[in-house]
Design an enzyme around this catalytic site. Structure first.
Site, PDB file in Angstrom:
ATOM      1  N   ARG A 265       0.823  -1.205   0.000  1.00  0.00           N
ATOM      2  CA  ARG A 265       0.000   0.000   0.000  1.00  0.00           C
ATOM      3  C   ARG A 265       0.862   1.262   0.000  1.00  0.00           C
ATOM      4  O   ARG A 265       1.032   1.920  -1.011  1.00  0.00           O
ATOM      5  CB  ARG A 265      -0.966  -0.031   1.195  1.00  0.00           C
ATOM      6  CG  ARG A 265      -2.148   0.923   1.069  1.00  0.00           C
ATOM      7  CD  ARG A 265      -1.840   2.364   1.396  1.00  0.00           C
ATOM      8  NE  ARG A 265      -1.413   2.587   2.767  1.00  0.00           N
ATOM      9  CZ  ARG A 265      -0.914   3.738   3.200  1.00  0.00           C
ATOM     10  NH1 ARG A 265      -0.778   4.776   2.375  1.00  0.00           N
ATOM     11  NH2 ARG A 265      -0.524   3.872   4.461  1.00  0.00           N
TER      12      ARG A 265
ATOM     13  N   ASN B 202      10.083   4.608   2.780  1.00  0.00           N
ATOM     14  CA  ASN B 202       9.934   3.641   3.867  1.00  0.00           C
ATOM     15  C   ASN B 202      11.226   2.901   4.182  1.00  0.00           C
ATOM     16  O   ASN B 202      11.991   2.561   3.291  1.00  0.00           O
ATOM     17  CB  ASN B 202       8.873   2.605   3.478  1.00  0.00           C
ATOM     18  CG  ASN B 202       7.487   3.191   3.481  1.00  0.00           C
ATOM     19  OD1 ASN B 202       7.012   3.662   4.492  1.00  0.00           O
ATOM     20  ND2 ASN B 202       6.823   3.162   2.336  1.00  0.00           N
TER      21      ASN B 202
ATOM     22  N   HIS C  58      10.459   6.836   8.086  1.00  0.00           N
ATOM     23  CA  HIS C  58      11.024   6.840   6.739  1.00  0.00           C
ATOM     24  C   HIS C  58      12.534   7.066   6.805  1.00  0.00           C
ATOM     25  O   HIS C  58      13.047   7.634   7.770  1.00  0.00           O
ATOM     26  CB  HIS C  58      10.342   7.906   5.880  1.00  0.00           C
ATOM     27  CG  HIS C  58       8.981   7.502   5.417  1.00  0.00           C
ATOM     28  ND1 HIS C  58       8.376   8.011   4.294  1.00  0.00           N
ATOM     29  CD2 HIS C  58       8.094   6.614   5.927  1.00  0.00           C
ATOM     30  CE1 HIS C  58       7.186   7.456   4.126  1.00  0.00           C
ATOM     31  NE2 HIS C  58       6.986   6.612   5.115  1.00  0.00           N
TER      32      HIS C  58
ATOM     33  N   CYS D  68       9.897   8.943  -1.074  1.00  0.00           N
ATOM     34  CA  CYS D  68       9.232   9.984  -0.301  1.00  0.00           C
ATOM     35  C   CYS D  68       8.598  10.956  -1.279  1.00  0.00           C
ATOM     36  O   CYS D  68       9.301  11.578  -2.080  1.00  0.00           O
ATOM     37  CB  CYS D  68      10.234  10.714   0.588  1.00  0.00           C
ATOM     38  SG  CYS D  68       9.485  12.064   1.476  1.00  0.00           S
TER      39      CYS D  68
END
Length: 303
Positions: A18, A252, A212, A243
């Site tokens: 996702r 991530n 992140h 990002c």
């Protein structure tokens, strides 16, 4: 706190299908998304954020959410979650039979306005109806708070701002609150201060770290919050998902890198690192991108 306070087990939440894929420039075919989710379950993941029921106009990468859920061969011990920013998304997710849903708010006013066109307060008011409806359907809701250690528009965000938003989501009925360092600017001391503040409002065992790696700090920040008592970590296989606010920056933290660190600390995650790493190599090839996992890269060169 000394390292003997580290948890013995960590719950890993896989964000690749996702949060990862929706920030990749190209859209993956439905069959490949399904294959990715099934591979992640085989690697031992029990918590997978599978898709997002959002307007395809805003997030074209997630337009096939219902098809993904329909084609998925579900493993019995895995929770498949979808992000549902509004009532329409929630109804779609319920119709598709998801196990759990998630809503997201920002700790930053400007980010909230730019991202979802409303104030933080308005966004929370919207979620109240979403959470009520989900609870009527016996579906649990997870809450995300973004920009917890920095905002692309406002810069510094205080831990108290994050604690207030987290508290509101928790009181509304979110069973878990995931704290997102959206632009990846946080550092370990800041991460500790964040957890200290938020855990005064939301019990420590309900807090997840969603950090992140834009500035290369994610693993250090995760170690810092593990020491504080956080035992839930969000990560993305192969570090999928750049990002969206920093061109070319990594997004991530890679699940493989987190699992390798946890294994070195003697912390159980329930994941099979070789199977996970090969999944990361496979999905990176499907997307024609460089595998962002350092561990994945290292393991693949040893073969």
């Amino acid at each position: 706190m000394s390292s003997n306070h580290l948890p013995s087990r960590v719950k890993l939440v896989e964000m690749g299908p996702r949060d990862g894929l929706q920030n990749e420039p190209q859209t993956l075919a439905t069959g490949l998304k399904v294959a990715l989710i099934e591979r992640l379950a085989k690697a031992g993941h029990q918590h997978i954020e599978a898709t997002s029921f959002v307007s395809p106009r805003w997030v074209p990468q997630m337009a096939d959410a219902a098809a993904v859920m329909a084609q998925l061969k579900r493993a019995p011990d895995v929770t498949y979650r979808a992000l549902t920013p509004n009532l329409k998304g929630l109804e779609g997710a319920l119709a598709a039979g998801v196990d759990e849903v998630a809503v997201f708010a920002a700790a930053s006013e400007t980010f909230s306005q730019r991202n979802i066109n409303c104030s933080v307060h308005q966004s929370l008011a919207r979620f109240e109806t979403v959470i009520e409806r989900a609870q009527q359907a016996n579906v649990r809701v997870r809450g995300y708070v973004s920009t917890v250690m920095g905002c692309p528009y406002e810069g510094h965000i205080t831990p108290q701002q994050v604690a207030d938003v987290s508290d509101a989501l928790y009181r509304m009925g979110c069973y878990e609150i995931s704290l997102g360092d959206t632009i990846g600017t946080g550092t370990p001391r800041q991460a500790k201060k964040l957890i200290e503040a938020v855990s005064q409002k939301v019990p420590m065992e309900k807090l997840a770290a969603h950090f992140h790696d834009t500035y290369g700090q994610a693993l250090a920040n995760l170690y810092a919050v593990l020491e504080e008592g956080v035992a839930i970590i969000d990560a993305s296989v192969a570090g999928l998902g750049g990002c969206p606010y920093a061109k070319g920056a990594s997004g991530n933290v890679a699940t493989e890198d987190v699992v390798y660190m946890l294994e070195g600390l003697g912390i159980e995650s329930g994941l099979n690192l070789p199977v996970l790493a090969s999944t990361g190599v496979w999905i990176s090839a499907q997307l024609g991108r460089v595998n962002q996992s350092k561990v994945g890269q290292a393991l693949s060169t040893q073969k």
